[in-house]
Scaffold this active site. Structure first.
Site, PDB file in Angstrom:
ATOM      1  N   HIS A 220       0.827  -1.219   0.000  1.00  0.00           N
ATOM      2  CA  HIS A 220       0.000   0.000   0.000  1.00  0.00           C
ATOM      3  C   HIS A 220       0.862   1.270   0.000  1.00  0.00           C
ATOM      4  CE1 HIS A 220       0.378   0.027   4.519  1.00  0.00           C
ATOM      5  NE2 HIS A 220       0.313   1.327   4.319  1.00  0.00           N
TER       6      HIS A 220
ATOM      7  N   SER B 154       3.933   2.479   8.155  1.00  0.00           N
ATOM      8  CA  SER B 154       3.647   1.491   7.140  1.00  0.00           C
ATOM      9  C   SER B 154       4.905   0.986   6.460  1.00  0.00           C
ATOM     10  CB  SER B 154       2.744   2.121   6.085  1.00  0.00           C
ATOM     11  OG  SER B 154       1.458   2.253   6.619  1.00  0.00           O
ATOM     12  N   GLY B 155       4.906  -0.307   6.198  1.00  0.00           N
ATOM     13  CA  GLY B 155       6.034  -0.905   5.486  1.00  0.00           C
ATOM     14  C   GLY B 155       7.198  -1.278   6.376  1.00  0.00           C
TER      15      GLY B 155
ATOM     16  N   GLY C  48       6.443   3.582  14.556  1.00  0.00           N
ATOM     17  CA  GLY C  48       6.661   2.804  13.352  1.00  0.00           C
ATOM     18  C   GLY C  48       5.642   3.263  12.350  1.00  0.00           C
TER      19      GLY C  48
ATOM     20  N   ASP D 225      -0.342  -7.500   1.574  1.00  0.00           N
ATOM     21  CA  ASP D 225       0.189  -6.129   1.594  1.00  0.00           C
ATOM     22  C   ASP D 225       1.715  -6.208   1.688  1.00  0.00           C
ATOM     23  OD1 ASP D 225       0.451  -3.422   1.740  1.00  0.00           O
ATOM     24  OD2 ASP D 225      -0.516  -3.197   3.703  1.00  0.00           O
TER      25      ASP D 225
END
Ligand SMILES: *[C@@H]1O[C@H](CO)[C@@H](O)[C@H](O)[C@H]1NC(C)=O
Length: 269
Positions: free
Chosen positions: A73, A216-217, A214, A121
């Site tokens: 995403h 995304s990813g 933290g 994802d």
């Protein structure tokens, strides 16, 4: 002599991931804290270009000299990306950091951006050239295929993301301790229910410990019995109600589900 050399080569190979030169400070701080600089040396900043300027968009982590793992995403096919490795403070020039452009992006074929709760994802970024490993740039270990962590297993999420719901992003890398929530618990009706799939892993959700740290990813780092850090999750989504919402832990892509896919992408690209 040859046996000794071979053995030390094997040992060195076995330790070539997941063992930071500068060890992380593993505390029980509630709410997240600044990481010891370069103590998560596989963490990268994934950045995109807009009108000639580069912007941090997601975290990611180095799994091979030319490959970074991140969330699907994070990726928009029309954009140009680069990754910054070996960095602690994103807003200053730091010695030992390295910026490399991304030459190829492989998003999981089953990813559907209209249906995040279906999972998949996950995306691989190929770097324009292989990077040399240093004291500040090292590889993450991936868990053995199929590994499932037990309930309450302690892990650390890392990233430059929001420190609190709607809060500002951080200049310096943050870490937050999160406990794994097992599938049976996380998929129960008063937790994530049917949104939680077996290709995901949940951590956090006690409403106290920050799962906002933290972004995304980025990696969910969990210490294995052999003393190496393994990345078990890729930050995927959280509750729209807030970072620390009770019984709504952060949801991660479960890396151990995708080991074969990762290996085949690397082998074929
Ligand atoms: C993606 O998800 C949406 C929403 O659930 C669905 O309508 C659509 O058919 C899916 N696309 C594919 C290619 O599966």
């Amino acid at each position: 002599m040859i046996r000794t050399l071979l053995l030390s080569a094997l040992v060195a190979g076995a330790l070539s991931c997941g063992v930071p030169t500068y060890p992380p400070s593993v505390t029980r701080v509630v709410g997240g804290e600044e990481a010891t600089p370069n103590s998560w040396p596989w963490q990268v900043s994934v950045q995109y270009n807009s009108n000639g300027k580069w912007y941090h968009i997601c975290g990611g982590f180095l799994i091979a000299n030319s490959w970074v793992l991140t969330a699907a995403h994070c990726i928009s096919s029309s954009r140009t990306y680069r990754v910054v490795l070996g960095q602690h403070n994103l807003n200053i020039a730091e010695s030992g950091s390295l910026t490399v452009s991304v030459s190829k992006i492989v998003v999981h074929p089953k990813w559907n951006s209209s249906d995040v709760s279906n999972g998949y994802d996950i995306a691989l970024l190929k770097l324009a050239h292989p990077v040399s490993l240093t004291d500040k740039i090292q590889l993450a270990c991936l868990p053995p295929a199929g590994t499932i962590l037990p309930n309450n297993y302690p892990c650390y999420v890392t990233g430059w993301g929001y420190l609190q719901t709607n809060g500002p992003a951080s200049d310096v890398l943050q870490q937050g301790r999160l406990l794994v929530v097992d599938y049976d618990t996380c998929s129960s009706p008063d937790w994530w229910g049917s949104t939680m799939k077996t290709n995901m892993i949940c951590a956090g959700g006690d409403g106290v410990i920050s799962s906002c740290n933290g972004d995304s990813g980025g990696p969910l780092n969990c210490l294995a019995a052999d003393g190496r850090w393994e990345v078990h999750g890729i930050v995927s989504f959280g509750s729209s109600l807030g970072c620390n919402y009770y019984h709504k832990p952060s949801v991660f892509t479960r890396v151990s589900k995708y080991i074969d896919w990762i290996k085949s992408v690397i082998a074929n690209n």
